[in-house]
Design an enzyme around this catalytic site. Structure first.
Site, PDB file in Angstrom:
ATOM      1  CE1 TYR A  38      17.830  15.825 -14.171  1.00 12.96           C
ATOM      2  CE2 TYR A  38      19.341  14.427 -13.113  1.00 12.96           C
ATOM      3  CZ  TYR A  38      18.403  14.578 -14.042  1.00 12.96           C
ATOM      4  OH  TYR A  38      18.457  13.578 -15.038  1.00 12.96           O
ATOM      5  CD  GLN A  41       8.121  14.331  -8.557  1.00 10.03           C
ATOM      6  OE1 GLN A  41       7.903  14.047  -9.676  1.00 10.03           O
ATOM      7  NE2 GLN A  41       7.395  13.242  -7.707  1.00 10.03           N
ATOM      8  CG  ASP A 101       7.695  22.388  -0.745  1.00  9.48           C
ATOM      9  OD1 ASP A 101       7.229  22.639  -1.623  1.00  9.48           O
ATOM     10  OD2 ASP A 101       7.233  21.794   0.061  1.00  9.48           O
ATOM     11  CB  ALA A 102      13.462  24.995   2.271  1.00 10.34           C
ATOM     12  CG  HIS A 125       4.125  20.603  -2.855  1.00  9.29           C
ATOM     13  ND1 HIS A 125       2.788  20.119  -2.490  1.00  9.29           N
ATOM     14  CD2 HIS A 125       4.821  20.447  -1.774  1.00  9.29           C
ATOM     15  CE1 HIS A 125       2.834  19.863  -1.236  1.00  9.29           C
ATOM     16  NE2 HIS A 125       3.788  20.251  -0.654  1.00  9.29           N
ATOM     17  N   GLY A 154       9.723  10.873  -7.077  1.00  6.40           N
ATOM     18  CA  GLY A 154      10.336  10.757  -8.451  1.00  6.40           C
ATOM     19  C   GLY A 154      10.792   9.422  -8.863  1.00  6.40           C
ATOM     20  CD  GLU A 245       2.550 -12.831  10.825  1.00  6.01           C
ATOM     21  OE1 GLU A 245       1.739 -12.251  10.728  1.00  6.01           O
ATOM     22  OE2 GLU A 245       2.809 -14.115  10.922  1.00  6.01           O
ATOM     23  CD  GLU A 249       0.693 -12.346   5.989  1.00  7.12           C
ATOM     24  OE1 GLU A 249      -0.240 -12.712   5.731  1.00  7.12           O
ATOM     25  OE2 GLU A 249       1.293 -12.284   7.191  1.00  7.12           O
ATOM     26  CB  SER A 271      -7.521 -17.318   6.809  1.00  4.23           C
ATOM     27  OG  SER A 271      -7.287 -16.225   7.850  1.00  4.23           O
TER      28      SER A 271
END
Length: 350
Positions: A38, A41, A101-102, A125, A154, A245, A249, A271
């Site tokens: 738990y 995912q 995974d581990a 996976h 998740g 920037e 944005e 633009s």
């Protein structure tokens, strides 16, 4: 399956129209889906399935108190729908192996005895099965082995489900012992709220996933953001200007246009100055990064990245090292500027 033209390549996908939730419920009617883990995912997939009428139980080690308590807070009841890992595995007819995974390598001796004839072992996976020589995860021959991999975290899987949308997922059948493996995995994919499902293999899923995470989705994205922000700051731009920037944005405007209709449409709605510059510089960035992506894919497919993951995440001090790395990122000027910018966003209208 529906045949869809993806840029000149026709692929077969499964949509909710072809495989509706009513059919998924019918397929899963006699199943007990045991979600093991738990953490990332597990919560999203478990709650989505529960909300869709599937019989779901959770397998979670009680000593990992935060995850156990989170399951309780989400409405799973100890002794009824929440159990220690081994008991949940014994009760489940479909075992969703959703620990890291581990942890899959570590827990395998606990899970393996409960994979009795006719059950299904489900992954999100392909890591453990693809790299079995490193993980030792070798499923028995008399069960179904299936994969459904949502293409999102998740948090996004749950959030999109609650919004009535869905995260697209890949699916695969590694072993079909019962003759029902594909029906089982498609039903589960629909039940967790997938937007649509597209076929893959365990190997292709893990190769694309590891490349994507290290590349555009996370590693490359953060790397190029740090580089651009640094150049702007070195040239006298303020943190606010450099962050807006570089990040604001992108996340608040441009990426939403890409999501709506694609990159070409986003270009068309910027633009003329932005269009010309982006088109001129795009090839430079592509050529600069292409060798890095090729090296990355080679390290993924060779198993080198697998070894790196298992070695590092299995070290005694890994959690402390990870927290230090994340803290360093979070305390950088770039993301401290981001925290300040987020406080200045107008509140959403209710």
């Amino acid at each position: 399956m529906a045949q869809i033209d993806f840029g000149g390549v026709v692929e077969k996908v499964v949509t909710r129209q072809e495989f509706p939730l009513s059919k998924a419920r019918e397929v899963l009617n006699d199943e007990v889906v045991a979600v093991i883990g738990y953490g990332v995912q597990g919560p999203a997939q478990a709650m989505n399935m529960r909300d869709n009428g599937v019989n779901v139980i959770i397998g979670q080690a009680p000593e990992f108190r935060a995850d156990w308590d989170r399951a309780v807070a989400d409405g799973f009841v100890p002794g009824v729908t929440l159990f220690p890992v081994e008991e949940a595995a014994s009760r489940g007819t479909i075992i969703q192996y959703l620990v890291s995974d581990a942890a899959q390598r570590i827990l395998w001796p606990v899970i393996r005895p409960h994979l009795t004839t006719g059950k299904a072992l489900y992954f999100s996976h392909g890591f453990s099965v693809t790299y079995k020589e490193h993980t030792g995860v070798i499923p028995p021959d008399d069960i179904d082995v299936i994969l459904c991999a949502p293409k999102g975290s998740g948090t996004s899987v749950r959030r999109n489900f609650l919004a009535g949308a869905g995260i697209n997922s890949s699916f695969s059948v590694f072993r079909d012992h019962t003759g029902r493996a594909e029906q089982r995995v498609l039903a589960l994919g629909i039940a967790i709220g997938s937007g649509y499902l597209f076929p893959t293999t365990f190997e292709k899923e893990v190769y694309s996933d590891l490349t994507g995470e290290r590349g555009v989705l996370m590693g490359a994205l953060e790397g190029i953001m740090e580089a651009q922000y640094q150049v702007l700051r070195e040239n006298g731009h303020s943190p606010s200007e450099a962050f807006n920037e570089t990040v604001e944005e992108l996340t608040q405007s441009l990426i939403r246009l890409v999501d709506e209709k694609g990159m070409d449409w986003m270009y068309a709605n910027c633009s003329a100055t932005a269009q010309r510059g982006a088109l001129d510089w795009k090839p430079r960035f592509r050529e600069a990064t292409l060798p890095v992506f090729r090296e990355l894919y080679e390290k993924v497919s060779s198993g080198e990245e697998c070894v790196r993951v298992l070695t590092s995440t299995g070290s005694p001090g890994y959690r402390e090292e990870l927290n230090a790395e994340l803290a360093e990122m979070g305390s950088s000027e770039l993301w401290r500027a981001g925290a300040a910018v987020r406080t200045l966003r107008p509140a959403e209208k209710k």
